[in-house]
Scaffold this motif. Sequence first.
Motif, mmCIF file in Angstrom:
data_model
loop_
_atom_site.group_PDB
_atom_site.id
_atom_site.type_symbol
_atom_site.label_atom_id
_atom_site.label_comp_id
_atom_site.label_asym_id
_atom_site.label_seq_id
_atom_site.Cartn_x
_atom_site.Cartn_y
_atom_site.Cartn_z
ATOM 1 N N ASP A 168 -13.915 -17.548 -52.214
ATOM 2 C CA ASP A 168 -12.651 -17.670 -51.488
ATOM 3 C C ASP A 168 -12.832 -18.051 -50.016
ATOM 4 O O ASP A 168 -11.860 -18.441 -49.352
ATOM 5 N N VAL A 169 -14.035 -17.917 -49.489
ATOM 6 C CA VAL A 169 -14.242 -18.029 -48.048
ATOM 7 C C VAL A 169 -13.847 -19.403 -47.496
ATOM 8 O O VAL A 169 -13.121 -19.501 -46.502
ATOM 9 N N LEU A 172 -10.162 -19.847 -47.440
ATOM 10 C CA LEU A 172 -9.545 -19.005 -46.411
ATOM 11 C C LEU A 172 -9.537 -19.734 -45.067
ATOM 12 O O LEU A 172 -8.530 -19.730 -44.349
ATOM 13 N N HIS A 183 -2.518 -17.531 -48.121
ATOM 14 C CA HIS A 183 -3.609 -17.728 -49.073
ATOM 15 C C HIS A 183 -3.307 -16.865 -50.286
ATOM 16 O O HIS A 183 -2.564 -15.879 -50.180
ATOM 17 N N TYR A 210 -6.465 -9.591 -46.522
ATOM 18 C CA TYR A 210 -6.734 -10.483 -47.661
ATOM 19 C C TYR A 210 -7.541 -9.665 -48.666
ATOM 20 O O TYR A 210 -8.634 -9.204 -48.357
ATOM 21 N N GLU A 224 -9.394 -8.410 -52.339
ATOM 22 C CA GLU A 224 -10.324 -8.820 -53.401
ATOM 23 C C GLU A 224 -10.978 -10.167 -53.077
ATOM 24 O O GLU A 224 -11.063 -11.058 -53.927
ATOM 25 N N VAL A 225 -11.431 -10.302 -51.852
ATOM 26 C CA VAL A 225 -12.028 -11.563 -51.408
ATOM 27 C C VAL A 225 -13.445 -11.688 -51.960
ATOM 28 O O VAL A 225 -14.266 -10.764 -51.832
ATOM 29 N N THR A 281 -4.927 -14.672 -51.650
ATOM 30 C CA THR A 281 -5.384 -13.285 -51.495
ATOM 31 C C THR A 281 -4.640 -12.533 -50.388
ATOM 32 O O THR A 281 -4.874 -11.348 -50.182
ATOM 33 N N ARG A 282 -3.740 -13.223 -49.679
ATOM 34 C CA ARG A 282 -3.054 -12.612 -48.527
ATOM 35 C C ARG A 282 -2.086 -11.531 -48.985
ATOM 36 O O ARG A 282 -1.294 -11.731 -49.901
ATOM 37 N N VAL A 287 -19.750 -11.472 -48.679
ATOM 38 C CA VAL A 287 -18.526 -12.044 -48.102
ATOM 39 C C VAL A 287 -18.637 -12.102 -46.578
ATOM 40 O O VAL A 287 -18.286 -13.114 -45.947
#
Length: 526
Positions: free
Chosen positions: A71-72, A75, A86, A64, A66-67, A88-89, A21
């Motif tokens: 997801d990058v 994001l 987002h 954020y 469990e990225v 995941t936010r 990540v």
Amino acid sequence: MSTKVYVPRDSAALAVGADSVAKAIVAEGIRRGVEVQLVRNGSRGLLWMEPLVEVETPEGRVGYAEVGMADVASLFDADFLNGGQHKTRIGLVEEIPYLKKQERLTFARCGITDPISVADYKKHIGYEGVARALQMSPESIVQEVTDSGLRGRGGAAFPTGIKWKTVLGAVADQKYIVCNADEGDSGTFADRMIMEGDPHLLIEGMLIAGIAVGATKGFIYIRSEYPEAYYVLQEAIKAAKEAGYLGSNIQGSGKSFELEARLAAGSYVCGEETALLESLEGRRGIVRAKPPLPALEGLFGKPTVINNVLSFAAVPTILAQGANFYMNYGSGRSRGTLPFQLAGNLRYGGLVEKAFGLTLRELLFDFGGGTATGKPMKAVQVGGPLGAYLPESQWDTPMDYEAFAAIGAVLGHGGVIAFDETVDMSKMARYAMEFCALESCGKCTPCRIGSTRGVEVVDRMKNGEEPQAQEILLRDLCDTMLNGSLCAMGGMTPYPVLSALNHYPKDFQPNTNKTTDKSGDKYEPA
């Protein structure tokens, strides 16, 4: 203008792809012409959220959870560098209730700073304890630690100040400081988090101990399963030396202290201080008979302070802010805070630092969120593989040393492992005996032979071979191990066995075959 993005280098985060990540975020920033300042921090201890990516914004650090690599790109599309929305936010990390309800003294910096950077550490009250210690007499430092009420954050909970006073008073041409970082208890990870996320805290604590007792050499004995912690510590030791906090003439004081990290060979019994010393000296890790005490004849026969990571890590706060500040946390004779580690069948596993005195029930449900399976909780083991299993009737016990001793249990290193109703407690009792048989150093008969016989007795009970007679035999065997073993390896193995037998007798009846279901629902970020 660059934006700081924090991606943990903690082992728990690495295990779920944090490195990938981090690389993907940097690469995507380059591809889009956006300048990203990547900081590899430690973990906040919210392990179900890892990798937890944080972005520095004017309002604070936005998280954020469990990225993943997938997801990058989205994001960046969501303008996460400015705290954009987002899936995941999770909002401002400092406002997460799991963190806000804690009292973080030892873990005040973990997950916030760059672990290697001396400058970053000093921005957050780092090395202020050493600065004060250098202005004090050794006797005054030891008295400050004594007055704080700090006790060893391991099984024995021995007052730290008394141990230091003994070494201070010993006459020798060489004294040593040894950190027991052989964190082998199941479900524990606080030592690892400090070493990976705030290593200068440990370095400072050991340096203060050296100044206090007149020791000029220290060793950190790290379990072999912690390669990342070993690497981070080596880098931090190098940085501390370059900044004048290790080596000769520390900060112009004329005092010297050298520090070295040593990787263990892999032995649970080396968590016992004398077996650890044997290993450090290059021999097989077996328990020494006492006396003499290590404080008088320890490493290489010299006076030695031996404490674990959490004990040393508490010292900089005590020296920087005073004994009274630390004493204001806790209850009874249990002063300060303890980083509890929640594991097993819990919805929200992670690290919780709280002052002594909250109840086990509060930890399990207010922080842990109950079982991950949603099934009723049946048993909780506190204090590692040699800790007692506690039934629901004991979950309102305050988390302090004396309260736990009163019910025949131990806090130990603060590990808490939960089990739901599907667990078979006879299997857990058998596992305790089997674990002891596998990990025993073999020096004393009650531990070496008693644990092997214990496995056989539990098997006979489950097979219906004179179960009442076997129960009497098992209890007698536990009594022998408890009172006759040379160290806590054999001496504490009866704790989980007897607690399982006393509180869950039905599980020891023949043909009770249950399995532990530790599957859990996936956490959905708010």
